[in-house]
Design an enzyme around this catalytic site. Structure first.
Site, PDB file in Angstrom:
ATOM      1  N   CYS B  91       0.908  -1.206  -0.031  1.00  0.00           N
ATOM      2  CA  CYS B  91      -0.025   0.026  -0.031  1.00  0.00           C
ATOM      3  C   CYS B  91       0.923   1.292   0.150  1.00  0.00           C
ATOM      4  O   CYS B  91       1.483   1.355  -1.007  1.00  0.00           O
ATOM      5  CB  CYS B  91      -0.621  -0.017   1.273  1.00  0.00           C
ATOM      6  N   HIS B 208      -3.557  -5.584   0.971  1.00  0.00           N
ATOM      7  CA  HIS B 208      -2.844  -6.046   2.404  1.00  0.00           C
ATOM      8  C   HIS B 208      -3.165  -7.395   2.601  1.00  0.00           C
ATOM      9  O   HIS B 208      -3.807  -7.822   3.477  1.00  0.00           O
ATOM     10  CB  HIS B 208      -3.595  -5.010   3.303  1.00  0.00           C
ATOM     11  N   GLU B 210      -1.282  -8.985   4.741  1.00  0.00           N
ATOM     12  CA  GLU B 210      -1.138  -9.064   6.493  1.00  0.00           C
ATOM     13  C   GLU B 210      -2.285  -8.837   6.934  1.00  0.00           C
ATOM     14  O   GLU B 210      -2.662  -9.449   8.060  1.00  0.00           O
ATOM     15  CB  GLU B 210      -0.144  -8.126   6.650  1.00  0.00           C
TER      16      GLU B 210
END
Lengths: 80, 234
Positions: B91, B208, B210
């Protein structure tokens, strides 16, 4: 010495903000607007008094930080 | 495997990515949790992986990632990346990598001008990289995006070179893997969601992984990225 740097999107780079402004202007009845591109103006005060050296230094600033030359053009304006 | 997560003022995904990497490391290798490196640190210990996390470094002043790209720590990150140390930017981290010149192109305002925060489908374009080895080529995964400036753009010639060299890592796609404009959340050229550098040692991606790397978070399609990285680098 005062300087202004104009940073604008290169032709061909989509400018969604310019488009939105255009739409809003049309909504307000400004029907003569054919195209809007949005950019930014950065005002600087320099201790340099030689215009050529100032211009050269400003070009360097634009290349290194003020503009992203992948997508943006810049124009330098010096106050006489 | 030791990793470093770079923390800028305004980073807000640094802890999430640290946890995802620490969990992957615990599953597959030794080395413990990644170290956190503050943006003012011009030097840090030797690591096998550097991660630039998501967030709003320096408040997105001037352009997203522009100020972070000039920070003391980034000079060291660029130096190490040029020597082959793998770097991943998620990002805002992707935006910083383009501003720092480690990845080609730029990320501009989303085509619909809106901040987009939702899950998207991604097609994995290659499994031949440090980052994607645990995925199958052509596999569709579900990962969230959360950004205002994720609209990827590059010159036509640059884009062709990237396609020829296999530098496209992920593209936005429909659930069945087809590339449609409806599936493209932000107007990115060629539905691009993530790219590699020429040597495939640097990855930048807007989504993302994660945030969906643990079943407790509602999905784990992001986990193979971290597992694969840890395995490849251990």
């Amino acid at each position: 010495m005062k300087a202004r740097v104009h940073v604008t999107l290169k032709p061909g780079v989509l400018d969604p903000q310019g488009k939105a402004i255009h739409k809003a202007l049309s909504g307000l009845g400004f029907e003569t607007v054919e195209r809007v591109r949005q950019g930014k103006v950065i005002e600087l005060e320099l201790s340099e008094s030689d215009p050529e050296r100032a211009r050269e230094s400003l070009r360097d600033m634009c290349e290194k930080l003020l503009a992203n030359t992948v997508i943006e053009n810049y124009a330098i304006e010096l106050d006489a | 495997m030791k990793a470093a997560v770079i923390v800028f003022p305004g980073s807000n995904c640094d802890r999430d990515v640290q946890v995802a990497l620490a969990q992957a490391t615990a599953r597959h290798a030794s080395g413990g949790a990644p170290i956190m490196v503050w943006h003012k640190d011009a030097d840090f210990e030797k690591v096998e992986l550097i991660v630039l996390p998501g967030g709003f470094s320096y408040g997105d002043y001037l352009r997203c990632g522009a100020m972070a790209a000039q920070s003391p720590v980034m000079k060291e990150v660029v130096r190490r990346a040029n020597r082959g140390v793998p770097v991943m930017g998620i990002c805002n981290g992707f935006q910083i990598l383009t501003e720092a010149g480690l990845l080609p192109g730029a990320l501009i305002r989303n085509a619909n001008l809106k901040f987009i925060c939702r899950d998207v489908n991604l097609r994995v374009e290659t499994s031949q990289s440090l980052f994607t080895g645990r995925y199958e080529e052509g596999q569709t995964i579900r990962v969230p995006v959360a950004h205002h400036d994720g609209n990827y753009i590059a010159g036509d010639e640059e884009m062709e070179r990237m396609e020829d060299r296999g530098q496209i890592a992920f593209r936005y796609c429909a659930p069945d893997g087809t590339l449609t404009s409806d599936a493209n959340p932000n107007g990115s050229a060629r539905n691009i969601a993530g790219i590699f550098n020429e040597t495939k040692t640097v990855l930048g991606l807007m989504p993302h992984p994660e945030r969906l790397a643990d079943p407790a978070l509602g999905g784990s399609d992001g986990r193979p990225l971290f597992d694969g990285l840890v395995e490849a680098l251990s």
